[in-house]
Design an enzyme around this catalytic site. Structure first.
Site, PDB file in Angstrom:
ATOM      1  N   HIS A  25       3.130  10.058  12.765  1.00 14.77           N
ATOM      2  CA  HIS A  25       4.097   9.655  11.734  1.00 14.77           C
ATOM      3  C   HIS A  25       5.487   9.747  12.377  1.00 14.77           C
ATOM      4  O   HIS A  25       6.297  10.605  12.032  1.00 14.77           O
ATOM      5  CB  HIS A  25       3.965  10.595  10.536  1.00 14.77           C
ATOM      6  CG  HIS A  25       4.613  10.107   9.274  1.00 14.77           C
ATOM      7  ND1 HIS A  25       5.516   9.058   9.242  1.00 14.77           N
ATOM      8  CD2 HIS A  25       4.493  10.538   7.995  1.00 14.77           C
ATOM      9  CE1 HIS A  25       5.912   8.884   7.989  1.00 14.77           C
ATOM     10  NE2 HIS A  25       5.308   9.762   7.218  1.00 14.77           N
TER      11      HIS A  25
ATOM     12  N   ARG B 145       2.084   1.262   7.245  1.00 14.47           N
ATOM     13  CA  ARG B 145       1.313   2.499   7.038  1.00 14.47           C
ATOM     14  C   ARG B 145      -0.127   2.082   6.777  1.00 14.47           C
ATOM     15  O   ARG B 145      -0.385   1.133   6.019  1.00 14.47           O
ATOM     16  CB  ARG B 145       1.828   3.305   5.856  1.00 14.47           C
ATOM     17  CG  ARG B 145       0.849   4.432   5.508  1.00 14.47           C
ATOM     18  CD  ARG B 145       1.364   5.392   4.500  1.00 14.47           C
ATOM     19  NE  ARG B 145       2.446   6.203   5.052  1.00 14.47           N
ATOM     20  CZ  ARG B 145       2.921   7.283   4.436  1.00 14.47           C
ATOM     21  NH1 ARG B 145       2.436   7.666   3.287  1.00 14.47           N
ATOM     22  NH2 ARG B 145       3.901   7.974   4.985  1.00 14.47           N
TER      23      ARG B 145
ATOM     24  N   LYS C   4      -9.474 -10.898  -0.616  1.00 15.89           N
ATOM     25  CA  LYS C   4     -10.136 -12.032   0.041  1.00 15.89           C
ATOM     26  C   LYS C   4     -10.769 -11.636   1.370  1.00 15.89           C
ATOM     27  O   LYS C   4     -11.410 -12.456   2.019  1.00 15.89           O
ATOM     28  CB  LYS C   4      -9.126 -13.168   0.250  1.00 15.89           C
ATOM     29  CG  LYS C   4      -8.622 -13.747  -1.052  1.00 15.89           C
ATOM     30  CD  LYS C   4      -7.629 -14.863  -0.813  1.00 15.89           C
ATOM     31  CE  LYS C   4      -7.082 -15.379  -2.146  1.00 15.89           C
ATOM     32  NZ  LYS C   4      -6.004 -16.352  -1.967  1.00 15.89           N
TER      33      LYS C   4
ATOM     34  N   ARG D 214       7.650   8.335  -0.999  1.00 14.96           N
ATOM     35  CA  ARG D 214       8.861   8.721  -0.288  1.00 14.96           C
ATOM     36  C   ARG D 214       9.172   7.823   0.906  1.00 14.96           C
ATOM     37  O   ARG D 214      10.254   7.277   1.026  1.00 14.96           O
ATOM     38  CB  ARG D 214       8.675  10.143   0.240  1.00 14.96           C
ATOM     39  CG  ARG D 214       9.825  11.048   0.116  1.00 14.96           C
ATOM     40  CD  ARG D 214       9.261  12.454   0.294  1.00 14.96           C
ATOM     41  NE  ARG D 214       7.930  12.504  -0.320  1.00 14.96           N
ATOM     42  CZ  ARG D 214       7.719  12.920  -1.560  1.00 14.96           C
ATOM     43  NH1 ARG D 214       8.690  13.351  -2.287  1.00 14.96           N
ATOM     44  NH2 ARG D 214       6.495  12.911  -2.060  1.00 14.96           N
ATOM     45  N   THR D 215       8.195   7.686   1.787  1.00 15.73           N
ATOM     46  CA  THR D 215       8.449   6.927   3.020  1.00 15.73           C
ATOM     47  C   THR D 215       8.807   5.482   2.675  1.00 15.73           C
ATOM     48  O   THR D 215       9.729   4.897   3.236  1.00 15.73           O
ATOM     49  CB  THR D 215       7.209   6.979   3.931  1.00 15.73           C
ATOM     50  OG1 THR D 215       6.915   8.353   4.195  1.00 15.73           O
ATOM     51  CG2 THR D 215       7.437   6.251   5.247  1.00 15.73           C
TER      52      THR D 215
HETATM   53  C1  NCD Z   1       3.664  12.943   4.784  1.00 20.11           C
HETATM   54  C2  NCD Z   1       2.641  11.894   5.168  1.00 20.11           C
HETATM   55  O1  NCD Z   1       2.516  10.866   4.506  1.00 20.11           O
HETATM   56  O2  NCD Z   1       1.973  12.147   6.166  1.00 20.11           O
HETATM   57  N1  NCD Z   1       4.505  12.545   3.736  1.00 20.11           N
HETATM   58  C3  NCD Z   1       5.570  11.760   3.984  1.00 20.11           C
HETATM   59  O3  NCD Z   1       5.529  10.806   4.723  1.00 20.11           O
HETATM   60  N2  NCD Z   1       6.703  12.146   3.411  1.00 20.11           N
HETATM   61  C4  NCD Z   1       3.075  14.259   4.505  1.00 20.11           C
HETATM   62  C5  NCD Z   1       2.029  14.362   3.444  1.00 20.11           C
HETATM   63  O4  NCD Z   1       1.632  13.373   2.819  1.00 20.11           O
HETATM   64  O5  NCD Z   1       1.596  15.489   3.248  1.00 20.11           O
END
Ligand code: NCD
Length: 304
Positions: A134, A106, A85, A55-56
């Site tokens: 986040h 991330r 590597k 999603r993100t």
């Molecule tokens: C969240 C995350 O990655 O922390 N999801 C997201 O970014 N939509 C929540 C989750 O993974 O539960």
């Protein structure tokens, strides 16, 4: 346009003031209603996922592309030559950042985004660092709350599920503490809200209480923020003991406030029964879509 966010790093939601958050939300609202397909023309954005994301990652890429920018990067660091590597994070970041105008990262380790920011002079945006923060999820959560409640101040909001490892609830509770909300925390004992967050709330004089069921508080809520147990952050036996502790279903929503919205950062596992989806309270899919506008707003303010 000159603005206080120009070229800033977005590592923790606590790096942003109330006025800066409000600026991002009004910008998101404007971009939702007036698309700007040329705003990031000729900008290259690095999007580097050292931890899996659907999603993100897709929401961020869509945000960039619908503003006319280009995305470079990867979505599975394990398969990249840098992991194979053995290159250090610092070296990878330095190189990738020298190709781009902003760096979205991330990473499974807490503090990774902060570290990345030390090795670049372009804006670094934290797309989730371990169980810590986040911030871009929080921007879309705030935008969604504002859109559905017409305000952020003085709301009654319950956080349910994995409050220990859930980075989205850490960032969101910190942000909403600038708006004098009342918090209700509902989690298995082993997954309670970390002390450092509770201490911050105490220092700011924010009201919060801990409850053992959703039913106890649901009728007085404006927002019910559900989360899944973060399976990947503990071992399988532990997970089996703790999963499915709090499940929401449509029967529990019979006497709620008319303005209640049920939110969830997604993915949902089993904590919201699908019979909730058809109620007027479900708003998690619109919330996910709002991620595009919130991330667009952030990029617009950091880069233009
Ligand atoms: C969240 C995350 O990655 O922390 N999801 C997201 O970014 N939509 C929540 C989750 O993974 O539960």
């Amino acid at each position: 346009m000159n603005n206080p966010l120009y070229q800033k790093n977005i590592i923790s939601i606590s790096d942003l003031s109330r006025a800066e958050l409000e600026l991002i939300l009004t910008t998101a609202q404007s971009l939702k209603h007036n698309p700007q397909p040329e705003l990031l023309k000729n900008k290259v954005i690095a999007s580097c996922f050292f931890e899996a994301s659907t999603r993100t990652r897709l929401s961020f890429a869509t945000a960039v592309q619908r503003l006319g920018g280009t995305v470079i990067g990867f979505d599975n660091a394990g398969n990249t030559s840098l992991a194979q590597k053995g290159e250090t994070l610092a070296d990878s970041v330095k190189i990738i950042a020298s190709y781009a105008d902003a760096f979205f990262i991330r990473h499974p380790q807490e503090g990774a985004a902060r570290l990345a920011a030390e090795f670049t002079n372009i804006p670094v945006i934290n797309g989730g660092d371990g169980s810590n923060q986040h911030p871009t999820q929080t921007l879309l959560d705030l935008f969604t709350i504002y859109e559905t409640q017409n305000r952020l101040d003085n709301l009654n909001i319950a956080f349910v599920g994995d409050l220990k490892y859930g980075r989205t609830v850490h960032s969101l509770a910190q942000a909403l503490s600038l708006f004098n909300c009342n918090f209700y925390f509902i989690a298995p004992e082993a997954l309670a809200m970390p002390d450092y967050i509770l201490e911050e709330l105490n220092e700011k004089g924010i009201n919060y209480s801990v409850h053992s069921s959703i039913e106890e508080v649901v009728d007085s809520l404006d927002v019910l923020y559900m989360t899944r147990v973060q399976k990947e952050r503990f071992d399988e036996t532990e997970y089996q003991h703790i999963k499915s502790a709090f499940l929401l279903n449509a029967d529990m929503l019979e006497n709620v406030r008319e303005n209640l919205k049920v939110l969830h950062p997604l993915p949902r596992v089993d904590e919201i029964n699908i019979n909730v989806d058809k109620t007027p309270y479900a708003y998690y899919f619109q919330q996910a879509q709002n991620g595009i506008y919130a991330r667009q707003a952030l990029l617009a303010l950091l880069l233009t």
